[in-house]
Design an enzyme around this catalytic site. Structure first.
Site, short mmCIF file in Angstrom:
data_model
loop_
_atom_site.label_atom_id
_atom_site.label_comp_id
_atom_site.label_asym_id
_atom_site.label_seq_id
_atom_site.Cartn_x
_atom_site.Cartn_y
_atom_site.Cartn_z
N ASP A 226 1.32 -1.11 -0.01
CA ASP A 226 0.14 0.15 -0.27
C ASP A 226 0.68 1.41 0.06
O ASP A 226 1.88 1.30 -0.38
CB ASP A 226 -1.09 0.08 1.59
CG ASP A 226 -2.29 0.42 1.09
OD1 ASP A 226 -2.10 1.38 1.10
OD2 ASP A 226 -3.35 -0.65 1.35
N HIS A 256 -4.09 6.36 3.19
CA HIS A 256 -5.30 4.93 2.41
C HIS A 256 -3.99 3.46 3.15
O HIS A 256 -4.93 3.01 4.11
CB HIS A 256 -4.26 4.77 0.75
CG HIS A 256 -5.18 3.23 0.47
ND1 HIS A 256 -5.38 2.28 0.48
CD2 HIS A 256 -6.68 3.51 -0.47
CE1 HIS A 256 -5.54 1.49 0.47
NE2 HIS A 256 -6.80 1.77 -0.27
N VAL A 273 -9.05 -5.45 14.36
CA VAL A 273 -9.40 -6.54 13.93
C VAL A 273 -8.62 -8.08 14.36
O VAL A 273 -9.13 -8.30 15.03
CB VAL A 273 -9.65 -6.63 12.26
CG1 VAL A 273 -10.40 -8.96 12.54
CG2 VAL A 273 -10.56 -5.70 12.05
N SER A 410 -11.15 -1.84 -0.35
CA SER A 410 -10.29 -1.93 0.35
C SER A 410 -10.42 -1.88 2.48
O SER A 410 -9.76 -2.55 2.22
CB SER A 410 -9.19 -0.46 0.18
OG SER A 410 -8.50 0.18 -1.17
#
Length: 470
Positions: A226, A256, A273, A410
């Protein structure tokens, strides 16, 4: 915000040596110098973003199956998606790579060529370039496919097609193709109507509080290909993270890459997560003066090699572009190494053609849903879409200590990468095929009954997936 669309002209610098840390350190230092691009100029054709899918495969069925990653595929992998109507390759343009015709109708660097030679070939890159009177811009080893890649530029006024035809008949050259451009999959539209009740709604949607009682992804290496991530943000104060820059630009944190890293491993105000995973941020995308981020097939191939060398178990690829034969071979090699690859399904709309690497059979393509479970209206649809995750108005860290609510496939991709890390901590010996089957078989069905082109197998269920391992 960033679309998978052709951009304004850029300038791409000569390659600089990637600076990699030997181990994962919690707080890598990220410099923020100005980007200083140099020639050659990249001219991106103005094409319909919905046409960034694959073209025709080789007339040889055996060759095509090999290059679509079907040879030696493990159980549970999907069949290759419908490639859609191909763009004719006009004669004389026999740009070939690994037996596949090039995709001409896709954004490329106009006067550059990607040349692949064996890693055992004795000639240097400069000698190969001299043989064809082209300028050697970059050269890198690609151990994943036992090859070396050269990025060369054809002089102004010279015909790229003529040089390619000559190279294609050279027995010392394995492959020759355009240098394709890839784009991050974040929507330009932000959901500014989202109220406080929807902030980090993914925690409740995915039942992360209960899932984290079982696993937090501890010590599972996740590579993010990325923009650079801003690990100086307070959300990463306890994150086990490292950075590598293969972009050829100075290291500058991007919104991003920072958001993707935050979805995975935020741990201050927000909850990632997989908060205890080891995050490797590989900067393969860089911003131009207009704030648009791009990468090339040459640079992404280097990034995939770096991810493999670092021992990544999961690779997050929140970007999209055309089918690229060199990258297909690298993805196949990573799958052989039992590396799970998660990719964005694309943000070009329901009628768009498949995009890569998501459409490659060795990857898991992810679509995005909102807080109500409705699919993101800008998401690609198709048989290659395998699973859904939250991806609309996702509260995430941004550079310089800020926060944002980005939208796109994304963001959904990062959620699936994080869930995969939870499973791997709980059962490290899982194969990529087993991980794929667990994620899809435990997903909560959405849309039409069973797997469908909109939601894939349905919404990922971290607790259900972990419970299935008991």
């Amino acid at each position: 915000m960033l679309f998978a669309l052709p951009s304004d002209d850029l300038r791409n610098p000569a390659i600089t040596k990637a600076v990699a840390q030997a181990n994962f350190n919690p707080k890598p230092k990220v410099q923020k110098p100005a980007i200083k691009p140099v020639k050659p100029t990249i001219k991106v054709p103005k094409v319909d973003p919905g046409r960034l899918g694959a073209g025709k495969g080789s007339s040889s069925t055996a060759t095509q199956n090999q290059d679509n990653g079907q040879s030696g595929a493990t159980g549970g992998q999907r069949a290759s998606p419908d490639q859609g109507a191909a763009v004719p390759v006009p004669a004389p343009r026999p740009v070939l790579s690994f037996g596949l015709p090039a995709i001409i109708d896709a954004p490329t660097e106009e006067q550059t060529i990607l040349v692949v030679i064996s890693e055992e070939f004795p000639d240097t890159g400069s000698q190969v370039a001299d043989r064809y009177s082209v300028d050697l811009l970059d050269e890198t080893g690609l151990p994943l496919i036992s090859a070396r890649a050269l990025r060369v530029a054809v002089a102004d006024g010279a015909s790229r097609d003529e040089v390619v035809r000559a190279m294609a008949s050279d027995p010392d050259i394995i492959a020759v193709q355009p240098v394709y451009l890839y784009f991050l999959q974040q929507s330009a539209a932000q959901d500014r109507k989202a109220g406080p009740a929807s902030l980090q709604y993914a925690i409740d949607t995915l039942g992360l509080e209960n899932a984290h009682r079982i696993s937090t992804g501890k010590q599972i290496p996740i590579a993010i290909i990325d923009t650079a991530a801003d690990f100086g943000h307070a959300e990463f104060s306890g994150t086990d993270a490292a950075s590598i820059n293969v972009s050829g630009f100075d290291a500058v944190p991007g919104a991003h890459g920072t958001a993707i890293a935050g979805i995975l491993a935020a741990g201050s105000t927000l909850t990632g997560v997989s908060p205890d995973a080891r995050i490797l941020s590989i900067q393969a995308f860089a911003l131009d003066k207009n704030g648009h981020a791009h990468s090339t097939s040459f640079t992404i191939a280097k990034a995939l090699d770096e991810a493999a060398s670092a021992g990544a178990r999961v690779i997050n690829m929140s970007f999209a572009g055309p089918r690229d034969p060199v990258l297909l071979h690298a993805l196949d090699a990573l799958a052989d190494r039992n590396v799970l690859m998660i990719a964005a399904a694309g943000n070009n709309g329901p009628k768009a053609k498949p995009v890569y690497p998501g459409a490659h059979p060795q990857t898991i393509a992810v679509t995005a849903v909102d807080s109500a479970g409705k699919v993101f209206d800008g998401a690609n649809q198709g048989d290659y879409v395998e699973i859904a995750a939250p991806g609309v108005a996702i509260l995430a860290p941004a550079p310089d200590g800020k926060y944002d609510t980005p939208t796109g496939t994304s963001m959904a991709t990062a959620h699936i990468s994080g869930v995969a890390a939870l499973l791997l901590e709980h059962q490290p010996e899982l194969t990529t095929s087993q991980l794929r089957n667990i994620l899809t078989s435990t997903a909560i069905d959405r849309g039409n009954e069973g797997a469908d082109p909109t939601y894939g197998a349905g919404l990922v269920d971290p607790l259900g997936a972990l419970s299935s391992l008991r």
